[in-house]
Design a protein around this motif. Structure first.
Motif, PDB file in Angstrom:
ATOM      1  N   VAL A   1       0.871  -1.169   0.000  1.00 20.08           N
ATOM      2  CA  VAL A   1       0.000   0.000   0.000  1.00 20.08           C
ATOM      3  C   VAL A   1       0.907   1.217   0.000  1.00 20.08           C
ATOM      4  O   VAL A   1       1.833   1.307   0.813  1.00 20.08           O
ATOM      5  CB  VAL A   1      -0.924   0.043   1.236  1.00 20.08           C
ATOM      6  CG1 VAL A   1      -1.852   1.253   1.164  1.00 20.08           C
ATOM      7  CG2 VAL A   1      -1.726  -1.246   1.358  1.00 20.08           C
ATOM      8  N   ALA A   2       0.668   2.138  -0.923  1.00 20.82           N
ATOM      9  CA  ALA A   2       1.505   3.332  -1.032  1.00 20.82           C
ATOM     10  C   ALA A   2       0.638   4.554  -1.292  1.00 20.82           C
ATOM     11  O   ALA A   2      -0.341   4.474  -2.036  1.00 20.82           O
ATOM     12  CB  ALA A   2       2.522   3.168  -2.158  1.00 20.82           C
ATOM     13  N   GLU A   3       1.025   5.672  -0.679  1.00 17.41           N
ATOM     14  CA  GLU A   3       0.394   6.960  -0.966  1.00 17.41           C
ATOM     15  C   GLU A   3       1.409   7.834  -1.693  1.00 17.41           C
ATOM     16  O   GLU A   3       2.520   8.051  -1.214  1.00 17.41           O
ATOM     17  CB  GLU A   3      -0.062   7.672   0.308  1.00 17.41           C
ATOM     18  CG  GLU A   3      -0.688   9.035   0.019  1.00 17.41           C
ATOM     19  CD  GLU A   3      -1.028   9.856   1.256  1.00 17.41           C
ATOM     20  OE1 GLU A   3      -1.396  11.033   1.085  1.00 17.41           O
ATOM     21  OE2 GLU A   3      -0.914   9.342   2.389  1.00 17.41           O
ATOM     22  N   VAL A   4       1.006   8.341  -2.866  1.00 17.97           N
ATOM     23  CA  VAL A   4       1.831   9.238  -3.672  1.00 17.97           C
ATOM     24  C   VAL A   4       1.277  10.640  -3.499  1.00 17.97           C
ATOM     25  O   VAL A   4       0.074  10.860  -3.666  1.00 17.97           O
ATOM     26  CB  VAL A   4       1.783   8.836  -5.165  1.00 17.97           C
ATOM     27  CG1 VAL A   4       2.660   9.756  -6.003  1.00 17.97           C
ATOM     28  CG2 VAL A   4       2.181   7.376  -5.341  1.00 17.97           C
ATOM     29  N   ASN A   5       2.151  11.611  -3.185  1.00 19.15           N
ATOM     30  CA  ASN A   5       1.644  12.976  -2.994  1.00 19.15           C
ATOM     31  C   ASN A   5       1.119  13.542  -4.312  1.00 19.15           C
ATOM     32  O   ASN A   5       1.342  12.982  -5.384  1.00 19.15           O
ATOM     33  CB  ASN A   5       2.703  13.879  -2.362  1.00 19.15           C
ATOM     34  CG  ASN A   5       3.814  14.277  -3.313  1.00 19.15           C
ATOM     35  OD1 ASN A   5       3.986  13.728  -4.391  1.00 19.15           O
ATOM     36  ND2 ASN A   5       4.601  15.259  -2.899  1.00 19.15           N
ATOM     37  N   PHE A   6       0.420  14.667  -4.228  1.00 20.61           N
ATOM     38  CA  PHE A   6      -0.336  15.201  -5.372  1.00 20.61           C
ATOM     39  C   PHE A   6       0.543  15.641  -6.538  1.00 20.61           C
ATOM     40  O   PHE A   6       0.046  15.769  -7.657  1.00 20.61           O
ATOM     41  CB  PHE A   6      -1.255  16.343  -4.932  1.00 20.61           C
ATOM     42  CG  PHE A   6      -0.532  17.598  -4.520  1.00 20.61           C
ATOM     43  CD1 PHE A   6      -0.363  18.638  -5.412  1.00 20.61           C
ATOM     44  CD2 PHE A   6      -0.024  17.724  -3.236  1.00 20.61           C
ATOM     45  CE1 PHE A   6       0.308  19.791  -5.034  1.00 20.61           C
ATOM     46  CE2 PHE A   6       0.643  18.871  -2.850  1.00 20.61           C
ATOM     47  CZ  PHE A   6       0.815  19.910  -3.746  1.00 20.61           C
ATOM     48  N   THR A   7       1.838  15.828  -6.325  1.00 22.81           N
ATOM     49  CA  THR A   7       2.732  16.189  -7.436  1.00 22.81           C
ATOM     50  C   THR A   7       3.477  14.989  -8.011  1.00 22.81           C
ATOM     51  O   THR A   7       4.159  15.114  -9.025  1.00 22.81           O
ATOM     52  CB  THR A   7       3.773  17.234  -6.986  1.00 22.81           C
ATOM     53  OG1 THR A   7       4.606  16.650  -5.977  1.00 22.81           O
ATOM     54  CG2 THR A   7       3.120  18.491  -6.469  1.00 22.81           C
ATOM     55  N   GLY A   8       3.374  13.844  -7.339  1.00 26.71           N
ATOM     56  CA  GLY A   8       4.112  12.658  -7.777  1.00 26.71           C
ATOM     57  C   GLY A   8       5.572  12.688  -7.389  1.00 26.71           C
ATOM     58  O   GLY A   8       6.352  11.830  -7.811  1.00 26.71           O
ATOM     59  N   SER A   9       5.974  13.652  -6.557  1.00 26.33           N
ATOM     60  CA  SER A   9       7.388  13.825  -6.233  1.00 26.33           C
ATOM     61  C   SER A   9       7.855  12.987  -5.049  1.00 26.33           C
ATOM     62  O   SER A   9       9.056  12.818  -4.855  1.00 26.33           O
ATOM     63  CB  SER A   9       7.686  15.300  -5.937  1.00 26.33           C
ATOM     64  OG  SER A   9       6.945  15.739  -4.808  1.00 26.33           O
ATOM     65  N   GLN A  10       6.912  12.458  -4.254  1.00 29.20           N
ATOM     66  CA  GLN A  10       7.340  11.645  -3.119  1.00 29.20           C
ATOM     67  C   GLN A  10       6.245  10.678  -2.695  1.00 29.20           C
ATOM     68  O   GLN A  10       5.063  10.883  -2.976  1.00 29.20           O
ATOM     69  CB  GLN A  10       7.722  12.517  -1.925  1.00 29.20           C
ATOM     70  CG  GLN A  10       6.553  13.182  -1.229  1.00 29.20           C
ATOM     71  CD  GLN A  10       7.000  14.028  -0.042  1.00 29.20           C
ATOM     72  OE1 GLN A  10       8.093  14.582  -0.034  1.00 29.20           O
ATOM     73  NE2 GLN A  10       6.153  14.141   0.957  1.00 29.20           N
ATOM     74  N   LEU A  11       6.692   9.633  -2.014  1.00 27.87           N
ATOM     75  CA  LEU A  11       5.779   8.714  -1.350  1.00 27.87           C
ATOM     76  C   LEU A  11       5.549   9.245   0.052  1.00 27.87           C
ATOM     77  O   LEU A  11       6.501   9.422   0.818  1.00 27.87           O
ATOM     78  CB  LEU A  11       6.385   7.306  -1.286  1.00 27.87           C
ATOM     79  CG  LEU A  11       6.553   6.568  -2.614  1.00 27.87           C
ATOM     80  CD1 LEU A  11       7.372   5.300  -2.413  1.00 27.87           C
ATOM     81  CD2 LEU A  11       5.200   6.244  -3.205  1.00 27.87           C
ATOM     82  N   ASP A  12       4.298   9.525   0.416  1.00 24.50           N
ATOM     83  CA  ASP A  12       4.000   9.939   1.785  1.00 24.50           C
ATOM     84  C   ASP A  12       4.131   8.747   2.722  1.00 24.50           C
ATOM     85  O   ASP A  12       4.592   8.889   3.845  1.00 24.50           O
ATOM     86  CB  ASP A  12       2.606  10.550   1.872  1.00 24.50           C
ATOM     87  CG  ASP A  12       2.544  11.903   1.184  1.00 24.50           C
ATOM     88  OD1 ASP A  12       3.596  12.573   1.070  1.00 24.50           O
ATOM     89  OD2 ASP A  12       1.449  12.302   0.752  1.00 24.50           O
ATOM     90  N   TYR A  13       3.703   7.580   2.274  1.00 28.72           N
ATOM     91  CA  TYR A  13       4.020   6.335   2.951  1.00 28.72           C
ATOM     92  C   TYR A  13       3.952   5.205   1.944  1.00 28.72           C
ATOM     93  O   TYR A  13       3.323   5.314   0.891  1.00 28.72           O
ATOM     94  CB  TYR A  13       3.103   6.057   4.153  1.00 28.72           C
ATOM     95  CG  TYR A  13       1.666   5.719   3.832  1.00 28.72           C
ATOM     96  CD1 TYR A  13       1.284   4.442   3.435  1.00 28.72           C
ATOM     97  CD2 TYR A  13       0.666   6.681   3.964  1.00 28.72           C
ATOM     98  CE1 TYR A  13      -0.032   4.140   3.158  1.00 28.72           C
ATOM     99  CE2 TYR A  13      -0.656   6.386   3.695  1.00 28.72           C
ATOM    100  CZ  TYR A  13      -0.998   5.118   3.297  1.00 28.72           C
ATOM    101  OH  TYR A  13      -2.304   4.818   3.020  1.00 28.72           O
ATOM    102  N   SER A  14       4.649   4.133   2.268  1.00 25.04           N
ATOM    103  CA  SER A  14       4.636   2.932   1.443  1.00 25.04           C
ATOM    104  C   SER A  14       5.003   1.767   2.347  1.00 25.04           C
ATOM    105  O   SER A  14       5.999   1.830   3.072  1.00 25.04           O
ATOM    106  CB  SER A  14       5.635   3.062   0.291  1.00 25.04           C
ATOM    107  OG  SER A  14       5.654   1.886  -0.489  1.00 25.04           O
ATOM    108  N   THR A  15       4.195   0.718   2.309  1.00 26.89           N
ATOM    109  CA  THR A  15       4.393  -0.392   3.233  1.00 26.89           C
ATOM    110  C   THR A  15       4.099  -1.729   2.578  1.00 26.89           C
ATOM    111  O   THR A  15       3.250  -1.822   1.685  1.00 26.89           O
ATOM    112  CB  THR A  15       3.506  -0.213   4.484  1.00 26.89           C
ATOM    113  OG1 THR A  15       3.816  -1.228   5.445  1.00 26.89           O
ATOM    114  CG2 THR A  15       2.021  -0.254   4.160  1.00 26.89           C
TER     115      THR A  15
END
Length: 184
Positions: free
Chosen positions: A116-130
């Motif tokens: 499960v991964a969350e990508v921030n709204f610009t696509g520049s970083q993963l807010d979390y990934s597990t």
């Protein structure tokens, strides 16, 4: 439009934001899959990666496009988007080097785990990934996000030690069971 490189590419899930942008995830075996500058993973991890792409509302261009994977076979199978434009992706990974950030589970516990991964709204970083799984094969297939940012994932597991908290059913009753997980 096409979306891919010189290898085998597959779009497995799509959702549309309130602004009409399309968010797509899938699997690519292309080392030249079209990525955009400034994304969290511009380079191919190897052996097949998941990808996350946002296509603008007219279909004329990529807002962002990134690989999401490690050294093993990775596949994006479900995607959701919140009201802020953050993308949430689930799927399956066989990688020991899948990118984890603020992870609930930092290592692959079996032959393959859900992720499960969350990508921030610009696509520049993963807010979390597990990683999400036990000692056998686990696959995340569908994902939704509520107005508070809580994420709900459904899939299947062969694991008898899949991580459970407050379960309706606390043990695997067969060889393959469905799972439902909520992450805050």
């Amino acid at each position: 439009t096409y979306l891919g490189g010189s290898g085998t590419d597959s779009g497995n899930a799509i959702t549309v934001s309130s602004t009409g942008d399309a968010f797509v995830t899938g699997t690519t075996n292309s080392s030249n899959f079209p990525t955009t500058s400034g994304v969290f993973q511009p380079s191919y991890g190897g052996s097949g990666d998941a990808f996350v792409a946002q296509v603008n509302s007219t279909g004329s261009g990529l807002v962002y496009s990134s690989y999401l994977g490690g050294n093993g076979a990775d596949s994006g199978l479900g995607i959701a988007v919140d009201s802020n434009g953050n993308a949430y992706v689930t799927g399956s990974t066989q990688s020991s080097t899948f990118p984890t950030v603020n992870a609930e589970q930092t290592v692959n516990a079996g032959s393959s785990d859900a992720f499960v991964a969350e990508v921030n709204f610009t696509g520049s970083q993963l807010d979390y990934s597990t990683y999400l799984g036990g000692s056998q094969a686990d696959v995340g297939q569908s994902i939704k996000v509520d107005g508070n940012g809580n994420v709900f994932v459904a899939g299947y597991t062969f694991s008898t030690d899949f991580p459970v908290v407050n379960p309706v059913q606390g043990s695997n009753a067969g060889t393959e069971n469905a799972f439902v997980t909520e992450l805050n």
